[in-house]
Enzyme design. Structure first.
Site, PDB file in Angstrom:
ATOM      1  N   ARG A 188     -41.176 -55.554  15.569  1.00 54.96           N
ATOM      2  CA  ARG A 188     -41.375 -54.403  14.700  1.00 54.96           C
ATOM      3  C   ARG A 188     -42.275 -53.366  15.373  1.00 54.96           C
ATOM      4  NH1 ARG A 188     -42.871 -57.358   9.041  1.00 54.96           N
ATOM      5  NH2 ARG A 188     -44.077 -58.717  10.386  1.00 54.96           N
ATOM      6  N   ASP A 238     -40.233 -63.896   2.935  1.00 59.21           N
ATOM      7  CA  ASP A 238     -40.305 -62.432   3.005  1.00 59.21           C
ATOM      8  C   ASP A 238     -39.203 -61.925   3.932  1.00 59.21           C
ATOM      9  OD1 ASP A 238     -40.974 -59.778   3.177  1.00 59.21           O
ATOM     10  OD2 ASP A 238     -43.073 -60.107   3.643  1.00 59.21           O
ATOM     11  N   GLU A 271     -38.235 -62.130  -1.040  1.00 58.62           N
ATOM     12  CA  GLU A 271     -38.970 -60.867  -1.164  1.00 58.62           C
ATOM     13  C   GLU A 271     -38.398 -59.766  -0.286  1.00 58.62           C
ATOM     14  OE1 GLU A 271     -43.188 -61.463  -0.639  1.00 58.62           O
ATOM     15  OE2 GLU A 271     -43.387 -59.647   0.555  1.00 58.62           O
ATOM     16  N   GLU A 329     -43.442 -53.391  -2.106  1.00 53.89           N
ATOM     17  CA  GLU A 329     -44.495 -52.917  -1.199  1.00 53.89           C
ATOM     18  C   GLU A 329     -44.110 -51.573  -0.574  1.00 53.89           C
ATOM     19  OE1 GLU A 329     -43.969 -56.511   1.337  1.00 53.89           O
ATOM     20  OE2 GLU A 329     -44.280 -55.158   3.014  1.00 53.89           O
ATOM     21  N   ASP A 387     -48.580 -51.866  -2.883  1.00 53.95           N
ATOM     22  CA  ASP A 387     -49.713 -51.919  -1.959  1.00 53.95           C
ATOM     23  C   ASP A 387     -50.718 -50.861  -2.412  1.00 53.95           C
ATOM     24  OD1 ASP A 387     -51.431 -51.216   0.323  1.00 53.95           O
ATOM     25  OD2 ASP A 387     -50.202 -52.673   1.402  1.00 53.95           O
ATOM     26  N   HIS A 432     -49.304 -56.334  -2.582  1.00 55.97           N
ATOM     27  CA  HIS A 432     -48.994 -56.565  -1.169  1.00 55.97           C
ATOM     28  C   HIS A 432     -50.304 -56.652  -0.371  1.00 55.97           C
ATOM     29  CE1 HIS A 432     -48.198 -54.816   2.944  1.00 55.97           C
ATOM     30  NE2 HIS A 432     -47.464 -55.911   2.936  1.00 55.97           N
ATOM     31  N   GLU A 476     -51.918 -61.927  -2.345  1.00 55.55           N
ATOM     32  CA  GLU A 476     -51.389 -62.240  -1.008  1.00 55.55           C
ATOM     33  C   GLU A 476     -52.482 -62.111   0.039  1.00 55.55           C
ATOM     34  OE1 GLU A 476     -48.475 -59.510   0.672  1.00 55.55           O
ATOM     35  OE2 GLU A 476     -47.885 -61.009   2.176  1.00 55.55           O
TER      36      GLU A 476
END
Ligand SMILES: [Mg+2]
Length: 393
Positions: free
Chosen positions: A53, A218, A244, A271, A294, A321, A343
């Site tokens: 990512r 996730d 998720e 999120e 978030d 988030h 989380e």
């Protein structure tokens, strides 16, 4: 009392491990999972950006904001995306809020939503609003000498249950977490092979943790509806508490289709949703069971209060988030009756104690899977103006 200044600046991310980097090297038993593991993502269909990512997310610094009142009191808030968000605050939002009452967080949130409406209060504008709103709540707490969770009507419980996120599952168990969430390695781009490999991956984790620990998955926007349905059906024997963030966030039609095709599967998302309006639409259509705003992105503490109220009225749950990774999320979660879980993203390598994996001087960390936020005034982040100045980049 009046707002005397609102100053945003690019800063080193306090979630980084800067202060402890050297010390941590000796303690790490192996690299943290996110250094090397592939994670399915929305760019997985483009081979040159597939593996990591970080190859396409950009390298923006974090954003800090200091709001100062005319008596010299100040509060700190933070968000992300560097220069564009700093500009939205310093060149547009901030100057329009000068001379307002800094304690009027409802009014100021409403003003910020309206100020940004010509170019949308979503996306990066929402990051800017979040940082200013968090700084205002911090200022309010510091001024009234109370922790924000008390100002907001909490605490709602004695201690906050935290789940761990990441793929160092053995380390999560050693740290004492009673629930753990995996980052799914493969998505739609890898077809049937992804379903097979994901099943092996989830099966191995379930075997490691046994049946008395909750397990979640996730999927970080890497699926389409068809893939999400097929994978969820394949994974049903592993008793996932939820899956998720399967889909591209804006595609509400796809979210509705996924809900229709997977009525039995608990779905969590949000999120990457912005503003309470989006959560209202999602609640109305019941496209998810758990909302995950978030607090640094969605519009701050005030937006999260509104989202939690919408969710509560609809009989849906909120789990912020990465909420337990920052003082801001910790205070919100601890204050609210509709945020039973939090989380905690485990960013440190196995072997590194949790308190050495962040740069907030005053922040609590989960111990044996539970967290109690600092009761220092405001959010108890522990920064001074000098330590904040040192983080500017
Ligand atoms: Mg997530």
């Amino acid at each position: 009392m009046k707002i005397a200044s609102i100053q945003a600046f690019a800063m080193t991310n306090p979630l980084g491990v800067g202060p402890y980097e050297e010390e941590n090297k000796a303690k790490a038993r192996r690299p943290a999972w996110h250094q090397n593991d592939e994670v399915a993502n929305p760019m997985s269909r483009y081979p040159r950006y597939k593996a990591h990512r970080s190859s396409w997310l950009g390298s923006y610094p974090a954003v800090g904001v200091i709001v100062t009142a005319d008596d010299g009191s100040w509060g700190f808030g933070s968000s992300g995306y560097g220069a564009p968000v700093v500009s939205l605050i310093n060149d547009h939002i901030g100057p329009l809020l000068l001379d307002e009452n800094p304690l009027a967080t409802e009014k100021l949130y409403d003003m910020m939503m309206r100020i940004t409406s010509p170019y949308s209060s979503s996306g990066l504008a929402s990051y800017a609003i979040s940082a200013v709103d968090l700084a205002l709540w911090d200022l309010k707490g510091r001024l009234l000498k109370m922790p924000v969770y008390e100002l907001a009507g909490g605490p709602a419980r004695d201690k906050q249950f935290c789940y761990a996120t990441g793929n160092d599952t053995d380390w999560h168990m050693e740290l004492g977490f009673g629930a753990t969430k995996l980052a799914c390695p493969y998505g739609t781009a890898d077809g049937l092979a992804a379903i097979n490999k994901n099943e092996d991956f989830v099966g191995k984790a379930r075997q490691l943790i046994g049946r008395d620990v909750e397990l979640m998955l996730d999927c970080w926007m890497a699926f389409d509806v068809e893939f999400a349905v097929r994978l969820a059906e394949r994974l049903r024997p592993y008793n996932l508490k939820w899956i998720e963030d399967c889909l591209i966030p804006e595609n509400m039609g796809a979210h509705r289709a996924l809900r229709d095709r997977l009525p039995w599967q608990t779905l969590a998302t949000g999120e990457h949703w912005y503003t309470p309006h989006t959560f209202f639409d999602a609640a109305k259509d019941r496209v998810a069971d758990i909302f995950q705003p978030d607090i640094h992105w969605v519009g701050g503490f005030t937006a999260c209060q509104r989202i939690a109220a919408i969710a509560d009225a609809a009989g849906l749950e909120v789990i912020l988030h990465a909420g337990m990774n920052t003082p801001f999320g910790q205070h919100f979660s601890y204050a609210n009756t509709n945020t039973r879980w939090g989380e905690y993203f485990v960013g440190g390598a196995p072997g590194i104690p949790s308190e050495r994996t962040h740069g907030y001087p005053g922040m609590a960390v989960p111990v044996d899977g539970y967290c109690v936020p600092s009761d220092a005034p405001g959010f108890g982040h522990g920064f001074t103006l000098d330590t904040l100045a040192a983080l500017k980049v």
